[in-house]
Design an enzyme around this catalytic site. Structure first.
Site, short mmCIF file in Angstrom:
data_model
loop_
_atom_site.label_atom_id
_atom_site.label_comp_id
_atom_site.label_asym_id
_atom_site.label_seq_id
_atom_site.Cartn_x
_atom_site.Cartn_y
_atom_site.Cartn_z
N TYR B 107 0.84 -1.20 0.00
CA TYR B 107 0.00 0.00 0.00
C TYR B 107 0.87 1.24 0.00
O TYR B 107 1.96 1.25 0.59
CB TYR B 107 -0.88 0.04 1.25
CG TYR B 107 -2.04 -0.92 1.23
CD1 TYR B 107 -3.29 -0.52 0.78
CD2 TYR B 107 -1.89 -2.22 1.70
CE1 TYR B 107 -4.37 -1.39 0.78
CE2 TYR B 107 -2.96 -3.10 1.70
CZ TYR B 107 -4.20 -2.68 1.24
OH TYR B 107 -5.25 -3.56 1.24
N TYR B 146 -0.34 -9.89 0.62
CA TYR B 146 0.71 -9.34 1.47
C TYR B 146 0.67 -9.97 2.86
O TYR B 146 -0.37 -10.45 3.31
CB TYR B 146 0.63 -7.81 1.56
CG TYR B 146 -0.64 -7.27 2.17
CD1 TYR B 146 -0.80 -7.14 3.55
CD2 TYR B 146 -1.69 -6.85 1.35
CE1 TYR B 146 -1.95 -6.63 4.10
CE2 TYR B 146 -2.85 -6.34 1.89
CZ TYR B 146 -2.97 -6.23 3.27
OH TYR B 146 -4.12 -5.73 3.80
N ARG B 156 -2.61 -12.00 3.69
CA ARG B 156 -3.94 -11.63 3.21
C ARG B 156 -4.08 -12.02 1.75
O ARG B 156 -3.19 -11.73 0.94
CB ARG B 156 -4.15 -10.11 3.30
CG ARG B 156 -4.26 -9.45 4.66
CD ARG B 156 -5.43 -9.84 5.54
NE ARG B 156 -6.67 -10.28 4.94
CZ ARG B 156 -7.64 -9.50 4.44
NH1 ARG B 156 -7.54 -8.20 4.48
NH2 ARG B 156 -8.74 -10.01 3.93
N HIS B 159 -7.00 -8.49 -2.45
CA HIS B 159 -8.33 -7.93 -2.26
C HIS B 159 -8.35 -6.46 -2.61
O HIS B 159 -7.32 -5.79 -2.60
CB HIS B 159 -8.81 -8.13 -0.81
CG HIS B 159 -7.95 -7.45 0.19
ND1 HIS B 159 -6.81 -8.05 0.71
CD2 HIS B 159 -8.03 -6.23 0.78
CE1 HIS B 159 -6.24 -7.22 1.57
NE2 HIS B 159 -6.94 -6.10 1.62
N HIS B 161 -10.47 -3.02 -1.38
CA HIS B 161 -11.41 -2.46 -0.41
C HIS B 161 -12.48 -1.64 -1.13
O HIS B 161 -12.16 -0.85 -2.03
CB HIS B 161 -10.68 -1.54 0.57
CG HIS B 161 -9.71 -2.25 1.46
ND1 HIS B 161 -10.04 -2.75 2.70
CD2 HIS B 161 -8.41 -2.57 1.28
CE1 HIS B 161 -8.99 -3.32 3.24
NE2 HIS B 161 -7.97 -3.22 2.40
#
Lengths: 185, 235
Positions: B107, B146, B156, B159, B161
């Protein structure tokens, strides 16, 4: 009925998707009504501040009107007030909104602000309401009175002025002895 | 464990509980008292209204909206779908805000410590709105998986959000979209926080060859079903 899409946590990295400017400021120079500061801290079950929560508020304008088609009084709503705000808690669990004191929705109800709390560690948001300590209408409010009397105080922001704007303090405790009342909305 | 009996608009048979111990951060952040019932009033049946004029031209193209000196690295994707209420009615003019990791699973957020490269041409943030049929579309780069610290060797699944504003505050939803066939899904305590198998399936996009554009991008279809207002307001 279709199966609802399940909620998932907002996670810790939401800022770039959700914050662009002063989302916690709901007023501008044309907004009508009494300006207020709304501040507080989000705490976890150990009493530790939660620095990665997202708060969203939704409220009527100073007269109690929503600028939304579902409000029969929409035409009278303050066009200089959107009613929606968003704040993070990066600063040691603390949030701050600049808004106006909402009007009551009906003569037998006290004024309040709707709140949603999202956070890392919360798979689904929690819903609560902020009432105001200086409102005599609280005594007869149907929602406040529907809540266990011992826990009612968790829904009431305490007025504690400093500076030019009336300030209301509303701490949110996700868990523990003084857990905030959350609603099944 | 469910949060409450059915009072409001949320179906707790498919919505995750507050306490889901496998996701360790829920343990100290889960409310423990029963939720208080609330009859909807105008404050639940209204909500912020957004216009299409609020969107900037590239808000719905994450593969281009942060370009500095070239194209972002990764697999180009097109995500499309419908936003519906749980009675199947399209939700028009719904604002969707999206954020995600880059193709490496990193991110742009300053607190992300994952030792994977940032992409100078990708912020992973965008917005779009549904049209009169409840349909939305955006273009992006497929996010990478990640690692996180929930448990030993926790990863995770990839995905995206999603934050969705429906027609009123009851319909407010923040969720995550997953990709089909991801081997990390059975291992992920966040995905598995949804208690119902059909509810979990609802979170997985479908590969859609009719959305895939030749020589350009892979297509996925992801419909979102918001809670509907089961109550009528009292004045």
């Amino acid at each position: 009925m279709l199966i609802q899409t399940g909620s998932q946590t907002v996670g810790p990295f939401f800022h770039d998707g959700l914050f662009f400017g002063d989302e916690n400021v709901l007023v501008n120079e044309k907004t009508q009504g009494q300006r207020i500061l709304l501040e507080g801290t989000v705490y976890d079950g150990d009493g530790q501040p939660v620095p990665d929560a997202l708060l969203e508020i939704w409220q009527p304008d100073a007269q109690g009107y929503f600028n939304h088609a579902a409000d029969p009084n929409q035409a009278q709503a303050d066009k200089a007030f959107c009613g929606f705000g968003r704040a993070d808690t990066v600063n040691n669990g603390q949030f701050l909104f600049r808004t106006v004191k909402p009007g009551a929705l009906s003569p037998d109800a006290a004024p309040y602000i709707n709140v949603r709390i999202f956070a890392r560690g919360m798979l689904i948001h929690a819903v609560t309401r902020i009432y105001f300590s200086d409102e005599t209408a609280n005594a007869n409010d149907p929602v406040l009175n529907s809540v266990d009397a011992a826990r009612r105080a968790t829904l009431i922001a305490q007025r504690a002025d400093f500076g030019d704007w009336p300030c209301y303090r509303f701490d949110i405790r996700l868990q523990g002895a003084d857990e905030t009342v959350f609603f099944d909305a | 464990m469910t949060n409450a009996n059915q009072h409001g608009s949320l179906d707790w048979s498919v919505q995750p509980p507050y306490l889901h111990a496998a996701y360790t951060s829920t343990v100290k952040r889960a409310p423990q008292q029963p939720l208080a019932p609330l009859v909807s009033t105008l404050s639940e049946l209204t909500g912020p209204v957004y216009g299409h004029d609020r969107l900037r031209p590239l808000d719905n193209d994450l593969s281009r909206n942060a370009v500095v000196n070239g194209e972002p690295i990764g697999e180009r994707i097109i995500v499309t779908g419908r936003v519906l209420d749980d009675r199947g009615r399209p939700v028009r003019n719904a604002l969707l805000e999206i954020w995600q990791a880059n193709a490496c699973g990193r991110y742009i957020h300053k607190l992300d410590q994952h030792d994977a490269p940032l992409d100078p041409n990708f912020t992973g943030a965008g917005r779009c709105m549904t049209n009169e049929h409840g349909e939305y579309t955006f273009t992006s780069i497929k996010p990478g998986a990640y690692p996180w610290k929930n448990h030993t060797n926790a990863w995770r699944p990839a995905h995206i959000h999603f934050s969705v504003f429906g027609e009123n505050f009851l319909q407010r939803l923040i969720t995550q979209m997953y990709f089909p066939g991801d081997p990390l899904l059975p291992l992920d305590p966040i995905y598995n926080g949804v208690p119902d198998a059909k509810g979990r399936e609802r979170l997985i996009a479908a590969y859609a060859h009719d959305v895939t554009q030749p020589l350009w991008a892979l297509g996925y279809r992801f419909d979102i079903v918001l809670a509907g207002a089961k109550q009528t307001p009292f004045e």
